[in-house]
Design a protein around this motif. Structure first.
Motif, PDB file in Angstrom:
ATOM      1  N   GLN A   5       0.815  -1.210   0.000  1.00 56.81           N
ATOM      2  CA  GLN A   5       0.000   0.000   0.000  1.00 56.81           C
ATOM      3  C   GLN A   5       0.853   1.266   0.000  1.00 56.81           C
ATOM      4  O   GLN A   5       0.324   2.361  -0.098  1.00 56.81           O
ATOM      5  CB  GLN A   5      -0.918   0.010   1.233  1.00 56.81           C
ATOM      6  N   VAL A   6       2.172   1.142   0.148  1.00 56.35           N
ATOM      7  CA  VAL A   6       3.053   2.298   0.227  1.00 56.35           C
ATOM      8  C   VAL A   6       3.154   2.957  -1.147  1.00 56.35           C
ATOM      9  O   VAL A   6       3.461   2.306  -2.136  1.00 56.35           O
ATOM     10  CB  VAL A   6       4.441   1.888   0.724  1.00 56.35           C
ATOM     11  N   THR A   7       2.877   4.241  -1.204  1.00 57.05           N
ATOM     12  CA  THR A   7       2.910   4.980  -2.476  1.00 57.05           C
ATOM     13  C   THR A   7       3.654   6.289  -2.313  1.00 57.05           C
ATOM     14  O   THR A   7       3.339   7.264  -2.981  1.00 57.05           O
ATOM     15  CB  THR A   7       1.475   5.253  -2.967  1.00 57.05           C
ATOM     16  N   GLY A   8       4.646   6.335  -1.399  1.00 61.19           N
ATOM     17  CA  GLY A   8       5.340   7.583  -1.089  1.00 61.19           C
ATOM     18  C   GLY A   8       6.044   8.190  -2.291  1.00 61.19           C
ATOM     19  O   GLY A   8       6.006   7.628  -3.378  1.00 61.19           O
ATOM     20  N   PRO A   9       6.712   9.342  -2.135  1.00 64.68           N
ATOM     21  CA  PRO A   9       6.938   9.990  -0.836  1.00 64.68           C
ATOM     22  C   PRO A   9       5.710  10.744  -0.337  1.00 64.68           C
ATOM     23  O   PRO A   9       4.803  11.047  -1.091  1.00 64.68           O
ATOM     24  CB  PRO A   9       8.066  10.972  -1.142  1.00 64.68           C
ATOM     25  N   PHE A  10       5.741  11.016   0.963  1.00 63.74           N
ATOM     26  CA  PHE A  10       4.702  11.829   1.583  1.00 63.74           C
ATOM     27  C   PHE A  10       5.231  13.245   1.705  1.00 63.74           C
ATOM     28  O   PHE A  10       6.295  13.483   2.267  1.00 63.74           O
ATOM     29  CB  PHE A  10       4.352  11.270   2.959  1.00 63.74           C
ATOM     30  N   ARG A  11       4.493  14.218   1.156  1.00 58.23           N
ATOM     31  CA  ARG A  11       4.945  15.613   1.131  1.00 58.23           C
ATOM     32  C   ARG A  11       4.196  16.420   2.189  1.00 58.23           C
ATOM     33  O   ARG A  11       2.975  16.505   2.157  1.00 58.23           O
ATOM     34  CB  ARG A  11       4.710  16.213  -0.254  1.00 58.23           C
ATOM     35  N   LEU A  12       4.960  17.009   3.094  1.00 60.16           N
ATOM     36  CA  LEU A  12       4.376  17.767   4.198  1.00 60.16           C
ATOM     37  C   LEU A  12       4.784  19.232   4.094  1.00 60.16           C
ATOM     38  O   LEU A  12       5.968  19.566   4.194  1.00 60.16           O
ATOM     39  CB  LEU A  12       4.840  17.192   5.541  1.00 60.16           C
ATOM     40  N   ALA A  13       3.825  20.093   3.893  1.00 59.42           N
ATOM     41  CA  ALA A  13       4.090  21.533   3.870  1.00 59.42           C
ATOM     42  C   ALA A  13       4.106  22.071   5.300  1.00 59.42           C
ATOM     43  O   ALA A  13       3.435  21.540   6.189  1.00 59.42           O
ATOM     44  CB  ALA A  13       3.017  22.256   3.059  1.00 59.42           C
ATOM     45  N   LYS A  22       9.294  16.521  15.770  1.00 58.70           N
ATOM     46  CA  LYS A  22       8.911  15.376  16.604  1.00 58.70           C
ATOM     47  C   LYS A  22       8.025  14.407  15.842  1.00 58.70           C
ATOM     48  O   LYS A  22       8.114  13.186  16.028  1.00 58.70           O
ATOM     49  CB  LYS A  22       8.203  15.862  17.871  1.00 58.70           C
ATOM     50  N   TRP A  23       7.173  14.926  14.951  1.00 56.68           N
ATOM     51  CA  TRP A  23       6.302  14.044  14.169  1.00 56.68           C
ATOM     52  C   TRP A  23       7.086  13.361  13.050  1.00 56.68           C
ATOM     53  O   TRP A  23       6.798  12.224  12.699  1.00 56.68           O
ATOM     54  CB  TRP A  23       5.128  14.848  13.615  1.00 56.68           C
ATOM     55  N   ILE A  24       8.072  14.040  12.512  1.00 53.65           N
ATOM     56  CA  ILE A  24       8.902  13.437  11.463  1.00 53.65           C
ATOM     57  C   ILE A  24       9.684  12.259  12.034  1.00 53.65           C
ATOM     58  O   ILE A  24       9.819  11.210  11.390  1.00 53.65           O
ATOM     59  CB  ILE A  24       9.855  14.486  10.864  1.00 53.65           C
ATOM     60  N   ARG A  25      10.189  12.409  13.247  1.00 49.96           N
ATOM     61  CA  ARG A  25      10.957  11.310  13.861  1.00 49.96           C
ATOM     62  C   ARG A  25      10.081  10.072  14.049  1.00 49.96           C
ATOM     63  O   ARG A  25      10.526   8.944  13.804  1.00 49.96           O
ATOM     64  CB  ARG A  25      11.538  11.766  15.202  1.00 49.96           C
ATOM     65  N   VAL A  26       8.839  10.278  14.469  1.00 48.94           N
ATOM     66  CA  VAL A  26       7.930   9.140  14.633  1.00 48.94           C
ATOM     67  C   VAL A  26       7.640   8.498  13.283  1.00 48.94           C
ATOM     68  O   VAL A  26       7.604   7.274  13.147  1.00 48.94           O
ATOM     69  CB  VAL A  26       6.621   9.587  15.315  1.00 48.94           C
ATOM     70  N   GLN A  33      10.409   2.962   5.123  1.00 44.74           N
ATOM     71  CA  GLN A  33      10.438   2.721   3.680  1.00 44.74           C
ATOM     72  C   GLN A  33       9.744   3.809   2.881  1.00 44.74           C
ATOM     73  O   GLN A  33       9.808   3.822   1.650  1.00 44.74           O
ATOM     74  CB  GLN A  33       9.798   1.353   3.358  1.00 44.74           C
ATOM     75  N   VAL A  34       9.065   4.745   3.572  1.00 46.74           N
ATOM     76  CA  VAL A  34       8.332   5.816   2.889  1.00 46.74           C
ATOM     77  C   VAL A  34       9.022   7.149   3.183  1.00 46.74           C
ATOM     78  O   VAL A  34       8.953   7.639   4.309  1.00 46.74           O
ATOM     79  CB  VAL A  34       6.862   5.882   3.350  1.00 46.74           C
ATOM     80  N   PRO A  35       9.675   7.760   2.213  1.00 49.30           N
ATOM     81  CA  PRO A  35      10.334   9.051   2.468  1.00 49.30           C
ATOM     82  C   PRO A  35       9.314  10.151   2.734  1.00 49.30           C
ATOM     83  O   PRO A  35       8.253  10.197   2.107  1.00 49.30           O
ATOM     84  CB  PRO A  35      11.104   9.315   1.174  1.00 49.30           C
ATOM     85  N   LEU A  36       9.639  11.015   3.684  1.00 53.05           N
ATOM     86  CA  LEU A  36       8.810  12.189   3.975  1.00 53.05           C
ATOM     87  C   LEU A  36       9.575  13.418   3.499  1.00 53.05           C
ATOM     88  O   LEU A  36      10.690  13.675   3.935  1.00 53.05           O
ATOM     89  CB  LEU A  36       8.499  12.278   5.468  1.00 53.05           C
ATOM     90  N   THR A  37       8.952  14.165   2.598  1.00 52.07           N
ATOM     91  CA  THR A  37       9.569  15.356   2.025  1.00 52.07           C
ATOM     92  C   THR A  37       8.937  16.597   2.626  1.00 52.07           C
ATOM     93  O   THR A  37       7.712  16.770   2.578  1.00 52.07           O
ATOM     94  CB  THR A  37       9.387  15.380   0.493  1.00 52.07           C
ATOM     95  N   LEU A  38       9.755  17.464   3.203  1.00 57.47           N
ATOM     96  CA  LEU A  38       9.259  18.720   3.758  1.00 57.47           C
ATOM     97  C   LEU A  38       9.162  19.773   2.658  1.00 57.47           C
ATOM     98  O   LEU A  38      10.074  19.922   1.845  1.00 57.47           O
ATOM     99  CB  LEU A  38      10.185  19.213   4.866  1.00 57.47           C
TER     100      LEU A  38
END
Length: 266
Positions: A5-13, A22-26, A33-38
């Protein structure tokens, strides 16, 4: 969420002053396996970034259009006034809006506080950004009222800030387009809300528990199956099978039998 179901990356503005660390660390612990892009955005551009698909979700400041975006308010910031260190107000522990009535207050174009009535005296122009307004205050012209996180972000050694006790405040929220609530968005919502790593599994298990309980009950019923319990019945049988004697133990069958017979008169 399963691996397929992973379809990253997840982009967070996120807007200036917000610290999503703190939320990025969690996120990195739970979904390595899912990159989070700021995606850093200016305060006035947060809502537009989400509307136009530049980010999947955002930590931005309210208000937003709730007919388009879903929003979970996270916290409300204290409001402070930024002043030169040698200013009279720097000697106070906190100030009020009334204390600012005779001061020139800058209201930059990226202002993050929604004022019912702006405090102080209006400046002759509006700086383009909060950073520019801070520079003007440092030059000794006017004051600036902002959320505390922005005062810290633009800290200068020649400036300080004091709380404004009765000022309007800025609220930060997690927002995302309602029409694009993906699995990854839901995962981040859970992290922000403090949901544990097994919460989603727990909900799935909850729907299975009644079936498991029924199965366990069924096995227990099958074990007894309407058969008489032998242990309670066996105790009196063993007592009745003992040989009778006058010196039997208390509660023995022989003693009880003798006491129950009437004596014959001669």
């Amino acid at each position: 969420m399963t691996a397929n179901q992973v379809t990253g990356p997840f982009r967070l503005a996120y807007v200036p002053g917000v610290t999503p660390g703190k939320w990025i660390r969690v996120w990195e612990e739970r979904l390595p396996q899912v990159p989070l892009t700021l995606v850093p955005v200016a305060a006035p551009d947060g809502e537009r970034a989400l509307r136009e698909g530049a980010a999947d979700a955002g930590l931005i400041r309210l208000p937003v259009d709730r007919t388009v975006l879903s929003a979970i308010p996270l916290y409300t910031e204290a409001t402070v006034v930024v002043v030169p260190k040698d200013h009279l107000l720097a000697a106070a522990d906190e100030v009020s809006v009334e204390d600012l009535a005779q001061e020139v207050i800058w209201h930059p174009l990226d202002e993050t506080i929604v004022w019912p009535t702006r405090p102080g005296q209006p400046a002759h122009e509006r700086p383009a950004t909060t950073a520019e307004a801070v520079e003007v205050v440092a030059a000794g012209v006017g004051l600036l009222v902002v959320p505390q996180s922005l005062a810290r972000l633009h800290h200068r050694r020649d400036l300080t800030y004091r709380p404004v006790s009765d000022a309007a405040q800025s609220q930060v929220a997690l927002c995302w387009p309602e029409a694009r609530t993906t699995d990854l968005v839901d995962e981040f919502i859970g992290i922000v809300r403090g949901r544990t790593v097994n919460s989603s599994r727990g909900r799935a298990q909850a729907t299975q528990e009644p079936g498991k309980a029924t199965g366990a009950t069924g096995k227990a019923t099958g074990a007894t199956g309407g058969q008489p319990r032998k242990k309670p019945a066996a105790a009196p049988a063993r007592g009745a099978g003992r040989p009778r004697s006058g010196g039997g133990r208390a509660g023995g069958g022989g003693t009880a039998a003798k006491r129950g017979k009437p004596r014959r008169r001669s």
